[in-house]
Design a protein around this motif. Structure first.
Motif, PDB file in Angstrom:
ATOM      1  N   ASP A 268     -23.228 -44.385  52.174  1.00  0.00           N
ATOM      2  CA  ASP A 268     -22.848 -43.368  53.156  1.00  0.00           C
ATOM      3  C   ASP A 268     -22.962 -41.975  52.580  1.00  0.00           C
ATOM      4  OD1 ASP A 268     -22.424 -45.386  54.814  1.00  0.00           O
ATOM      5  OD2 ASP A 268     -20.233 -45.444  54.570  1.00  0.00           O
ATOM      6  N   ALA A 269     -22.497 -41.855  51.333  1.00  0.00           N
ATOM      7  CA  ALA A 269     -22.471 -40.526  50.723  1.00  0.00           C
ATOM      8  C   ALA A 269     -23.879 -39.971  50.578  1.00  0.00           C
ATOM      9  CB  ALA A 269     -21.799 -40.608  49.360  1.00  0.00           C
ATOM     10  N   GLU A 270     -24.820 -40.840  50.204  1.00  0.00           N
ATOM     11  CA  GLU A 270     -26.173 -40.334  49.925  1.00  0.00           C
ATOM     12  C   GLU A 270     -27.139 -40.521  51.083  1.00  0.00           C
ATOM     13  OE1 GLU A 270     -27.455 -41.960  46.192  1.00  0.00           O
ATOM     14  OE2 GLU A 270     -25.460 -41.669  45.320  1.00  0.00           O
ATOM     15  N   ARG A 271     -26.731 -41.210  52.108  1.00  0.00           N
ATOM     16  CA  ARG A 271     -27.559 -41.451  53.298  1.00  0.00           C
ATOM     17  C   ARG A 271     -28.930 -42.014  52.939  1.00  0.00           C
ATOM     18  NH1 ARG A 271     -25.522 -41.884  57.459  1.00  0.00           N
ATOM     19  NH2 ARG A 271     -23.684 -40.726  58.065  1.00  0.00           N
ATOM     20  N   GLN A 272     -28.895 -42.878  52.001  1.00  0.00           N
ATOM     21  CA  GLN A 272     -30.171 -43.505  51.618  1.00  0.00           C
ATOM     22  C   GLN A 272     -29.888 -44.919  51.141  1.00  0.00           C
ATOM     23  OE1 GLN A 272     -31.461 -41.010  48.324  1.00  0.00           O
ATOM     24  NE2 GLN A 272     -30.784 -42.581  46.919  1.00  0.00           N
ATOM     25  N   ARG A 273     -30.927 -45.728  51.301  1.00  0.00           N
ATOM     26  CA  ARG A 273     -30.735 -47.132  50.922  1.00  0.00           C
ATOM     27  C   ARG A 273     -30.972 -47.268  49.428  1.00  0.00           C
ATOM     28  NH1 ARG A 273     -29.814 -50.439  54.894  1.00  0.00           N
ATOM     29  NH2 ARG A 273     -30.400 -52.448  54.024  1.00  0.00           N
ATOM     30  N   ARG A 274     -30.082 -48.017  48.835  1.00  0.00           N
ATOM     31  CA  ARG A 274     -30.223 -48.225  47.406  1.00  0.00           C
ATOM     32  C   ARG A 274     -30.290 -49.718  47.164  1.00  0.00           C
ATOM     33  NH1 ARG A 274     -27.970 -43.701  44.660  1.00  0.00           N
ATOM     34  NH2 ARG A 274     -27.525 -44.926  42.815  1.00  0.00           N
ATOM     35  N   ARG A 275     -30.989 -50.044  46.071  1.00  0.00           N
ATOM     36  CA  ARG A 275     -31.179 -51.471  45.798  1.00  0.00           C
ATOM     37  C   ARG A 275     -30.265 -51.893  44.647  1.00  0.00           C
ATOM     38  NH1 ARG A 275     -37.059 -53.797  46.516  1.00  0.00           N
ATOM     39  NH2 ARG A 275     -36.403 -53.244  48.615  1.00  0.00           N
ATOM     40  N   PHE A 276     -29.644 -53.035  44.846  1.00  0.00           N
ATOM     41  CA  PHE A 276     -28.700 -53.517  43.825  1.00  0.00           C
ATOM     42  C   PHE A 276     -28.991 -54.960  43.459  1.00  0.00           C
ATOM     43  CE2 PHE A 276     -26.487 -50.218  46.175  1.00  0.00           C
ATOM     44  CZ  PHE A 276     -25.903 -49.467  45.177  1.00  0.00           C
ATOM     45  N   LEU A 277     -28.613 -55.267  42.226  1.00  0.00           N
ATOM     46  CA  LEU A 277     -28.626 -56.668  41.797  1.00  0.00           C
ATOM     47  C   LEU A 277     -27.211 -57.176  42.035  1.00  0.00           C
ATOM     48  CD1 LEU A 277     -29.888 -59.056  40.149  1.00  0.00           C
ATOM     49  CD2 LEU A 277     -28.860 -57.979  38.158  1.00  0.00           C
ATOM     50  N   LYS A 278     -27.113 -58.195  42.860  1.00  0.00           N
ATOM     51  CA  LYS A 278     -25.771 -58.683  43.225  1.00  0.00           C
ATOM     52  C   LYS A 278     -25.527 -60.027  42.540  1.00  0.00           C
ATOM     53  CE  LYS A 278     -23.235 -60.010  47.398  1.00  0.00           C
ATOM     54  NZ  LYS A 278     -23.739 -61.267  47.906  1.00  0.00           N
ATOM     55  N   GLN A 279     -24.447 -60.060  41.755  1.00  0.00           N
ATOM     56  CA  GLN A 279     -24.080 -61.308  41.095  1.00  0.00           C
ATOM     57  C   GLN A 279     -22.651 -61.653  41.551  1.00  0.00           C
ATOM     58  OE1 GLN A 279     -25.514 -59.199  37.484  1.00  0.00           O
ATOM     59  NE2 GLN A 279     -25.564 -61.281  36.654  1.00  0.00           N
ATOM     60  N   SER A 280     -22.469 -62.905  41.849  1.00  0.00           N
ATOM     61  CA  SER A 280     -21.154 -63.295  42.415  1.00  0.00           C
ATOM     62  C   SER A 280     -20.584 -64.494  41.662  1.00  0.00           C
ATOM     63  CB  SER A 280     -21.312 -63.702  43.888  1.00  0.00           C
ATOM     64  OG  SER A 280     -22.036 -62.696  44.573  1.00  0.00           O
ATOM     65  N   GLN A 281     -19.277 -64.543  41.666  1.00  0.00           N
ATOM     66  CA  GLN A 281     -18.610 -65.700  41.046  1.00  0.00           C
ATOM     67  C   GLN A 281     -17.311 -65.974  41.816  1.00  0.00           C
ATOM     68  OE1 GLN A 281     -18.937 -65.505  36.779  1.00  0.00           O
ATOM     69  NE2 GLN A 281     -17.187 -66.883  36.584  1.00  0.00           N
ATOM     70  N   TYR A 282     -17.062 -67.189  41.963  1.00  0.00           N
ATOM     71  CA  TYR A 282     -15.829 -67.555  42.697  1.00  0.00           C
ATOM     72  C   TYR A 282     -14.665 -67.581  41.717  1.00  0.00           C
ATOM     73  CZ  TYR A 282     -12.570 -70.185  45.579  1.00  0.00           C
ATOM     74  OH  TYR A 282     -11.456 -70.588  46.261  1.00  0.00           O
ATOM     75  N   MET A 283     -13.545 -66.986  42.157  1.00  0.00           N
ATOM     76  CA  MET A 283     -12.369 -66.971  41.287  1.00  0.00           C
ATOM     77  C   MET A 283     -11.299 -67.845  41.927  1.00  0.00           C
ATOM     78  SD  MET A 283     -10.423 -63.610  39.907  1.00  0.00           S
ATOM     79  CE  MET A 283      -8.786 -63.705  40.577  1.00  0.00           C
ATOM     80  N   TRP A 288     -10.866 -65.967  45.622  1.00  0.00           N
ATOM     81  CA  TRP A 288     -11.718 -64.827  45.945  1.00  0.00           C
ATOM     82  C   TRP A 288     -13.144 -65.025  45.453  1.00  0.00           C
ATOM     83  CZ3 TRP A 288      -8.098 -60.917  43.088  1.00  0.00           C
ATOM     84  CH2 TRP A 288      -6.909 -60.782  43.789  1.00  0.00           C
ATOM     85  N   ASP A 289     -13.999 -64.243  46.073  1.00  0.00           N
ATOM     86  CA  ASP A 289     -15.354 -64.123  45.518  1.00  0.00           C
ATOM     87  C   ASP A 289     -15.421 -62.756  44.852  1.00  0.00           C
ATOM     88  OD1 ASP A 289     -16.717 -66.496  46.291  1.00  0.00           O
ATOM     89  OD2 ASP A 289     -16.540 -65.811  48.393  1.00  0.00           O
ATOM     90  N   VAL A 290     -15.778 -62.786  43.569  1.00  0.00           N
ATOM     91  CA  VAL A 290     -15.891 -61.511  42.843  1.00  0.00           C
ATOM     92  C   VAL A 290     -17.375 -61.206  42.659  1.00  0.00           C
ATOM     93  CG1 VAL A 290     -15.210 -60.223  40.788  1.00  0.00           C
ATOM     94  CG2 VAL A 290     -13.762 -62.080  41.662  1.00  0.00           C
ATOM     95  N   HIS A 291     -17.747 -59.972  42.976  1.00  0.00           N
ATOM     96  CA  HIS A 291     -19.167 -59.594  42.904  1.00  0.00           C
ATOM     97  C   HIS A 291     -19.334 -58.363  42.026  1.00  0.00           C
ATOM     98  CE1 HIS A 291     -19.425 -61.907  46.707  1.00  0.00           C
ATOM     99  NE2 HIS A 291     -18.311 -61.228  47.035  1.00  0.00           N
ATOM    100  N   ILE A 292     -20.466 -58.319  41.428  1.00  0.00           N
ATOM    101  CA  ILE A 292     -20.846 -57.066  40.748  1.00  0.00           C
ATOM    102  C   ILE A 292     -22.198 -56.644  41.318  1.00  0.00           C
ATOM    103  CG2 ILE A 292     -21.788 -58.327  38.734  1.00  0.00           C
ATOM    104  CD1 ILE A 292     -21.107 -55.810  37.075  1.00  0.00           C
ATOM    105  N   LEU A 293     -22.268 -55.398  41.732  1.00  0.00           N
ATOM    106  CA  LEU A 293     -23.526 -54.853  42.285  1.00  0.00           C
ATOM    107  C   LEU A 293     -24.040 -53.807  41.293  1.00  0.00           C
ATOM    108  CD1 LEU A 293     -22.567 -54.340  46.019  1.00  0.00           C
ATOM    109  CD2 LEU A 293     -24.345 -55.831  45.166  1.00  0.00           C
ATOM    110  N   SER A 294     -25.093 -54.180  40.573  1.00  0.00           N
ATOM    111  CA  SER A 294     -25.655 -53.232  39.583  1.00  0.00           C
ATOM    112  C   SER A 294     -26.826 -52.500  40.205  1.00  0.00           C
ATOM    113  CB  SER A 294     -26.147 -53.980  38.346  1.00  0.00           C
ATOM    114  OG  SER A 294     -25.165 -54.896  37.934  1.00  0.00           O
ATOM    115  N   ASP A 295     -26.745 -51.197  40.101  1.00  0.00           N
ATOM    116  CA  ASP A 295     -27.839 -50.372  40.649  1.00  0.00           C
ATOM    117  C   ASP A 295     -29.107 -50.617  39.814  1.00  0.00           C
ATOM    118  OD1 ASP A 295     -29.448 -48.403  41.701  1.00  0.00           O
ATOM    119  OD2 ASP A 295     -27.763 -46.980  41.909  1.00  0.00           O
TER     120      ASP A 295
END
Ligand code: ADP
Length: 622
Positions: A268-283, A288-295
């Motif tokens: 929202d802040a940058e009004r542009q689409r950014r690509r992330f590597l999404k890794q998830s693990q169930y806790m 919960w599902d914990v995710h990390i989104l690395s730019d």
């Protein structure tokens, strides 16, 4: 034409090679970029795994820290007694204070006690603006779970406080009877703040996919998956996220593997689409599902860099290659020109050498010919000399032949005179006239002397000359010649005019040959004047500078002007056969020439006039 076709083919080859090279380069750079991208992603994934593990450990640590707190409180006598007499305000206030103290000490958000109906009977925030006391939270799942006799846990946005919290609830028992539940609410805001990072975002989502913990505040209460009506209603009923719209995050999955997912998200802040590597693990601890989104911007940047570097390297290599190729071509061209020049030089050299040897051969041949010619000429010259001598002699003999009648007469006359002087002498002796007899004898002696002189002259004339040139007194030579021709002169009755100025004039010549010249000239004159009246012969010599000029002139018919140019030619004669060979003037010309002089016919008013010059011996010279 052939060269042009060759050039065209070569150009086509170069073009094809260039296109192939370009295609190979594109493939290579693409492969490299792909490899760099994958490698970057793998590194990012590795790093993400480690960070996610850490984060989950941290979350679990936070939860575990408070997990046993309600259990501990559940056996607290103060809390158990509160249920026994819940309407005693004094007791409740004491309990509120007690819970407030515990809340402060254990650093939790709220600590409160609920009765079996879900009504809060005491709470740590009893003195705050929106205290829980008197409020019923029976609808919360953690309460239900606690009422079932187990540890209740739940995440929700506080309905009263509007503050997010994680709830732990545990049943408070009295002799196996559940009286109520003690609840601890912990703050999770700090969990977010501590882990905020520029290039990585941590998210915690509930089983429905709603994000409730995130390091990016804009994503809070957004759902990772689109939620249908039914689900939305259920979530609303649970009052977990009061007032939250639960809009979808708007994440688009680009690619997915069991280990990772690549997603595009609009910031929202940058009004542009950014690509992330999404890794998830169930806790499991929190459900919960914990995710990390690395730019992956850095990976992309690295790809661009590597690609640019590869292109630059390739371009540099191509430029270097072209430069080297051009250099190679130029060197080859230069070598070709050098070779051509060397070949041309060698050819020219060979040509020159062959020409030189040809010329040398020709020169040698010419030399040989010349040598032969010289030899032949020498031989011819010798032959000529011999022939000339022979000729001169022959001419002399011819002159002698011509003179033979005169000589005969000259000798017969004295002989007859001698005979008559002898007869007379005899008679004078017989008569005793001794004086007269002596005179006659003296006459005989004189006559024999004269005859002997003729003989000497003739002998002298007829002998072959050595040809040696010396200083010769002219008068001696002239006298000799006249002596030889005396009979002919006398017979023809020629009047003689001689003059030599100076008297002792000496010329360089051969005595015998010069005399022969004079004999020739005088004999010709006598012959020419034959039958003429008053035949006169003049022989004059004079000195003219360093030369003596000798003129022999007659008053005969002279030389026919038509023949004037031919008279010095050999065998030219106008005389009757037997009278002349036509060699006299030829030989005379030769002799004068050999003595260094010149003979010519000069014009004269009457008769013929021949003139020749010779070198004079200067006075004092020997
Ligand atoms: P030859 O006396 O045997 O004829 P020469 O060479 O002495 O040969 O003379 C060549 C010719 O020159 C003569 O035949 C004659 O016609 C001409 N010639 C020479 N001397 C005289 C002269 N004094 N007068 C006229 N003609 C002359």
């Amino acid at each position: 034409m052939g060269e042009r076709t060759g050039l065209f083919v070569a150009r086509k080859k170069w073009l094809a090679g260039g296109v192939l090279l370009l295609a190979a380069s594109v493939l290579l750079v693409n492969a490299l970029a792909d490899w760099t991208y994958r490698r970057g992603l793998a590194e990012l994934q590795e790093h993400g795994d480690a960070r996610l593990e850490l984060y989950i450990n941290y979350l679990q640590g936070v939860l575990e820290k408070y997990e046993s707190l309600p259990q501990l409180l559940a056996i607290d006598e103060h809390l158990v007694h509160a249920f026994l007499d819940p309407l005693d305000p004094q007791r409740i206030e004491t309990l509120n204070r007690y819970l407030e103290t515990i809340n402060t000490v254990s650093d939790t958000l709220d600590t409160y006690l609920m009765n079996r109906d879900g009504l809060t009977i005491a709470a740590s925030n009893w003195q705050k603006e929106h205290p829980f006391v008197g409020r019923n939270f029976g609808y919360r799942p953690y309460f239900t779970q606690a009422m079932e006799g187990r540890l209740g846990r739940y995440f929700a946005l506080g309905t009263t406080s509007s503050q997010r919290g994680y709830y732990f609830a545990y049943p408070v028992r009295k002799e196996n009877q559940i009286l109520g539940a003690v609840v601890v609410k912990i703050d999770i805001d700090q969990i977010e703040q501590k882990w905020a990072h520029r290039d990585e975002n941590f998210l915690v989502s509930d089983p429905e996919g709603v994000i409730f913990i995130t390091t990016n505040p804009n994503w809070r209460y957004k759902s990772l998956r689109p939620l249908d009506e039914e689900m939305l209603r259920q979530i609303k009923d649970s009052r977990r996220y009061p007032n939250a719209t639960l809009a979808p995050l708007g994440n688009t999955v680009v690619s997915t593997t069991p280990e990772m997912e690549i997603v595009d998200i609009t910031l929202d802040a940058e009004r542009q689409r950014r690509r992330f590597l999404k890794q998830s693990q169930y806790m499991p601890k929190g459900g919960w599902d914990v995710h990390i989104l690395s730019d992956i911007r850095r990976v992309q940047e690295r790809v661009v860099w590597v690609g640019s570097l590869a292109w630059a390297g390739l371009l540099f290599s191509v430029a270097l290659f072209l430069l080297l190729a051009q250099r190679q071509i130029r060197l080859a061209e230069m070598k070709r020109i050098e070779d051509r020049a060397r070949t041309a030089l060698r050819d020219a050299n060979e040509q020159l050498e062959s020409r030189v040897s040809e010329r040398t051969r020709q020169l040698t041949e010419t030399n040989e010919l010349l040598r032969k010619e010289i030899l032949e000429r020498k031989q011819t010259e010798m032959q000529l000399k011999r022939t000339r001598k022979e000729l001169i002699h022959a001419a002399k003999l011819a002159v002698l032949g011509q003179m033979s009648a005169g000589i005969n007469h000259e000798l017969n006359q004295p002989l007859a005179a001698i005979r008559s002087y002898a007869d007379n002498g005899k008679q004078f002796l017989a008569k005793g006239r001794l004086e007269e007899a002596l005179w006659n004898l003296e006459q005989i002696g004189e006559l024999t002397e004269r005859m002997a002189q003729i003989g000497v002259q003739l002998k002298h004339f007829s002998k072959k000359s050595s040809g040696q040139v010396v200083a010769v007194p002219l008068h001696g030579v002239i006298d000799g010649a006249l002596e030889i021709l005396h009979p002919s002169l006398k017979k023809a009755g020629v009047r003689l005019e001689t003059s030599i100025v100076p008297q002792d004039l000496k010329v360089y010549a051969n005595h015998v040959l010069l005399q022969q010249v004079l004999v020739n000239l005088i004999a010709n004159a006598i012959q020419a004047m034959e039958g003429m009246e008053n035949p006169t012969l003049s022989v004059r010599c004079r000195q003219q500078g360093e030369r003596a000029v000798v003129t022999v002139a007659d008053n005969g018919p002279g030389v026919d002007p038509d023949s004037a140019t031919e008279i010095f030619e050999p065998f030219f004669t106008t005389k009757k056969s037997g009278q002349g060979l036509g060699l006299g003037l030829t030989i005379s010309d030769r002799i004068i020439h050999d003595c260094g002089g010149q003979i010519k016919l000069v014009s004269s008013s009457k008769g013929a006039c021949f003139q020749f010059t010779l070198g004079v011996q200067q006075a004092g010279a020997t």
